[in-house]
Design a protein around this motif. Structure first.
Motif, PDB file in Angstrom:
ATOM      1  N   VAL A   1      73.058  10.841   9.822  1.00 26.61           N
ATOM      2  CA  VAL A   1      72.395  10.682  10.071  1.00 26.61           C
ATOM      3  C   VAL A   1      71.576   9.926   9.822  1.00 26.61           C
ATOM      4  O   VAL A   1      70.926   9.842   8.213  1.00 26.61           O
ATOM      5  N   ARG A   2      70.232   9.099  10.212  1.00 29.87           N
ATOM      6  CA  ARG A   2      69.398   8.560   9.710  1.00 29.87           C
ATOM      7  C   ARG A   2      68.097   8.781   9.966  1.00 29.87           C
ATOM      8  O   ARG A   2      67.736   9.324  11.849  1.00 29.87           O
ATOM      9  N   TYR A   3      66.689   9.271   9.737  1.00 33.15           N
ATOM     10  CA  TYR A   3      65.673  10.543  10.321  1.00 33.15           C
ATOM     11  C   TYR A   3      64.637   9.908   9.423  1.00 33.15           C
ATOM     12  O   TYR A   3      64.712   9.064   8.315  1.00 33.15           O
ATOM     13  N   PHE A   4      63.561  10.577   9.459  1.00 32.54           N
ATOM     14  CA  PHE A   4      62.080  11.240   8.965  1.00 32.54           C
ATOM     15  C   PHE A   4      61.164  11.671   9.044  1.00 32.54           C
ATOM     16  O   PHE A   4      61.218  12.442  10.224  1.00 32.54           O
ATOM     17  N   PHE A   5      60.241  11.784   8.466  1.00 29.97           N
ATOM     18  CA  PHE A   5      59.427  13.531   8.908  1.00 29.97           C
ATOM     19  C   PHE A   5      57.749  12.994   8.662  1.00 29.97           C
ATOM     20  O   PHE A   5      58.028  11.872   8.335  1.00 29.97           O
ATOM     21  N   ILE A   6      57.197  13.506   9.408  1.00 34.67           N
ATOM     22  CA  ILE A   6      56.204  13.564   9.027  1.00 34.67           C
ATOM     23  C   ILE A   6      55.178  14.751   9.601  1.00 34.67           C
ATOM     24  O   ILE A   6      56.434  15.747   9.865  1.00 34.67           O
ATOM     25  N   HIS A   7      54.445  14.973   9.381  1.00 39.42           N
ATOM     26  CA  HIS A   7      53.771  16.206  10.022  1.00 39.42           C
ATOM     27  C   HIS A   7      52.774  16.699  11.066  1.00 39.42           C
ATOM     28  O   HIS A   7      52.306  15.524  12.253  1.00 39.42           O
ATOM     29  N   ASP A   8      52.580  17.708  12.164  1.00 44.18           N
ATOM     30  CA  ASP A   8      52.283  17.597  13.271  1.00 44.18           C
ATOM     31  C   ASP A   8      50.813  17.993  12.878  1.00 44.18           C
ATOM     32  O   ASP A   8      50.150  18.581  11.042  1.00 44.18           O
ATOM     33  N   PRO A   9      49.887  18.008  13.589  1.00 46.01           N
ATOM     34  CA  PRO A   9      48.542  18.503  13.178  1.00 46.01           C
ATOM     35  C   PRO A   9      48.545  20.034  12.859  1.00 46.01           C
ATOM     36  O   PRO A   9      47.148  19.806  12.107  1.00 46.01           O
ATOM     37  N   SER A  10      49.294  20.485  12.862  1.00 44.69           N
ATOM     38  CA  SER A  10      48.582  22.166  11.862  1.00 44.69           C
ATOM     39  C   SER A  10      49.607  22.083  10.631  1.00 44.69           C
ATOM     40  O   SER A  10      49.726  22.547   9.781  1.00 44.69           O
ATOM     41  N   GLY A  11      50.045  20.451   9.944  1.00 47.33           N
ATOM     42  CA  GLY A  11      50.901  20.776   8.919  1.00 47.33           C
ATOM     43  C   GLY A  11      52.575  20.660   8.971  1.00 47.33           C
ATOM     44  O   GLY A  11      53.000  21.066   8.417  1.00 47.33           O
ATOM     45  N   ILE A  12      53.014  21.790  10.181  1.00 46.42           N
ATOM     46  CA  ILE A  12      54.259  21.757  10.611  1.00 46.42           C
ATOM     47  C   ILE A  12      55.292  20.023  10.308  1.00 46.42           C
ATOM     48  O   ILE A  12      54.778  19.726  11.183  1.00 46.42           O
ATOM     49  N   LEU A  13      55.944  19.982   9.233  1.00 49.02           N
ATOM     50  CA  LEU A  13      57.792  19.388   9.382  1.00 49.02           C
ATOM     51  C   LEU A  13      58.295  19.372  10.965  1.00 49.02           C
ATOM     52  O   LEU A  13      58.582  20.171  11.413  1.00 49.02           O
ATOM     53  N   LEU A  14      57.935  18.210  11.528  1.00 49.39           N
ATOM     54  CA  LEU A  14      58.783  17.511  12.289  1.00 49.39           C
ATOM     55  C   LEU A  14      59.863  15.576  11.851  1.00 49.39           C
ATOM     56  O   LEU A  14      58.837  15.003  11.376  1.00 49.39           O
ATOM     57  N   GLU A  15      61.109  15.864  12.243  1.00 46.48           N
ATOM     58  CA  GLU A  15      61.631  15.141  12.099  1.00 46.48           C
ATOM     59  C   GLU A  15      62.246  14.531  13.095  1.00 46.48           C
ATOM     60  O   GLU A  15      62.060  15.007  14.173  1.00 46.48           O
ATOM     61  N   PHE A  16      62.859  12.711  12.982  1.00 53.53           N
ATOM     62  CA  PHE A  16      62.619  12.089  13.824  1.00 53.53           C
ATOM     63  C   PHE A  16      64.095  11.719  13.937  1.00 53.53           C
ATOM     64  O   PHE A  16      64.214  11.357  12.638  1.00 53.53           O
ATOM     65  N   VAL A  17      64.987  11.985  14.287  1.00 55.29           N
ATOM     66  CA  VAL A  17      66.617  11.946  13.783  1.00 55.29           C
ATOM     67  C   VAL A  17      67.387  10.958  14.361  1.00 55.29           C
ATOM     68  O   VAL A  17      67.260  11.338  16.256  1.00 55.29           O
ATOM     69  N   GLU A  18      68.560   9.829  14.440  1.00 55.89           N
ATOM     70  CA  GLU A  18      69.116   8.896  15.332  1.00 55.89           C
ATOM     71  C   GLU A  18      70.491   9.604  14.770  1.00 55.89           C
ATOM     72  O   GLU A  18      70.377   9.122  13.081  1.00 55.89           O
ATOM     73  N   ASP A  19      71.447  10.018  15.728  1.00 52.18           N
ATOM     74  CA  ASP A  19      72.568   9.594  15.431  1.00 52.18           C
ATOM     75  C   ASP A  19      73.003  10.010  16.453  1.00 52.18           C
ATOM     76  O   ASP A  19      73.728   9.641  17.301  1.00 52.18           O
ATOM     77  N   ARG A  20      73.920   8.896  15.398  1.00 52.69           N
ATOM     78  CA  ARG A  20      75.221   8.062  16.197  1.00 52.69           C
ATOM     79  C   ARG A  20      77.174   8.902  15.889  1.00 52.69           C
ATOM     80  O   ARG A  20      77.500   8.459  16.581  1.00 52.69           O
ATOM     81  N   ARG A  21      76.846   9.977  15.648  1.00 56.22           N
ATOM     82  CA  ARG A  21      78.262  10.748  15.053  1.00 56.22           C
ATOM     83  C   ARG A  21      78.523  10.732  16.212  1.00 56.22           C
ATOM     84  O   ARG A  21      77.383  11.438  17.535  1.00 56.22           O
ATOM     85  N   ASP A  22      79.719  11.556  17.018  1.00 55.11           N
ATOM     86  CA  ASP A  22      80.477  11.485  17.820  1.00 55.11           C
ATOM     87  C   ASP A  22      80.536  13.340  17.992  1.00 55.11           C
ATOM     88  O   ASP A  22      81.246  13.219  17.960  1.00 55.11           O
ATOM     89  N   ILE A  23      79.445  14.229  17.707  1.00 50.72           N
ATOM     90  CA  ILE A  23      79.818  15.907  17.938  1.00 50.72           C
ATOM     91  C   ILE A  23      79.045  16.538  18.605  1.00 50.72           C
ATOM     92  O   ILE A  23      79.737  17.554  18.904  1.00 50.72           O
ATOM     93  N   PHE A  24      78.837  15.871  19.864  1.00 53.03           N
ATOM     94  CA  PHE A  24      78.251  16.829  21.011  1.00 53.03           C
ATOM     95  C   PHE A  24      79.127  16.858  21.806  1.00 53.03           C
ATOM     96  O   PHE A  24      78.910  17.145  23.276  1.00 53.03           O
ATOM     97  N   SER A  25      80.984  16.480  21.869  1.00 56.19           N
ATOM     98  CA  SER A  25      81.355  16.014  23.274  1.00 56.19           C
ATOM     99  C   SER A  25      82.560  15.924  23.347  1.00 56.19           C
ATOM    100  O   SER A  25      82.693  17.291  22.071  1.00 56.19           O
TER     101      SER A  25
END
Length: 138
Positions: A114-138
């Motif tokens: 997957v392709r991803y990056f992380f940021i922190h929310d206003p409380s400093g909690i890690l939040l990931e944004f992920v682009e997932d092109r794998r076909d693992i949910f079908s």
């Protein structure tokens, strides 16, 4: 028996700032409760079929310093972060940077495909944004 994820719970330092932040990501408030005196506060935010449960305590305790960065947080036992799936990680990066939530965001190609990056929310909690092109949910 079928099991489904019902919610993710996080404790925040500022309920107003957290509701505004997650609101910009498409979450909408569906329930709130506060104890007499205002602590704790609980708010349920909904995105699709998932709830994000926010807790806020007047006497909150900050996370350990190791929780601030992914490389030091992952080896620590316990919950790590949650991820929001996006169609385009590049567009998500622009979205985040346009709002001033993070600068110099680095998109990473993960070991799991997957392709991803992380940021922190206003409380400093890690939040990931992920682009997932794998076909693992079908």
């Amino acid at each position: 028996m079928d099991f489904r994820i019902h919610h993710v719970a996080i404790s925040v330092t500022d309920m107003h700032a957290s509701k505004a932040f997650y609101g910009e990501l498409g979450f909408r408030e569906v329930m709130s409760w506060a104890a007499p005196g205002g602590s704790p506060q609980i708010v349920h935010l909904k995105l699709g079929e998932t709830l994000l449960e926010l807790f806020r305590f007047n006497n909150y305790r900050p996370a350990p310093g190791s929780a601030a960065e992914l490389k030091t947080d992952l080896p620590r036992v316990g919950a790590k972060h949650f991820a929001l799936e996006v169609d385009s990680v590049e567009q998500a990066k622009d979205f985040v940077q346009d709002r001033g939530w993070a600068t110099e965001v680095e998109i990473v190609e993960g070991k799991t495909g997957v392709r991803y990056f992380f940021i922190h929310d206003p409380s400093g909690i890690l939040l990931e944004f992920v682009e997932d092109r794998r076909d693992i949910f079908s």
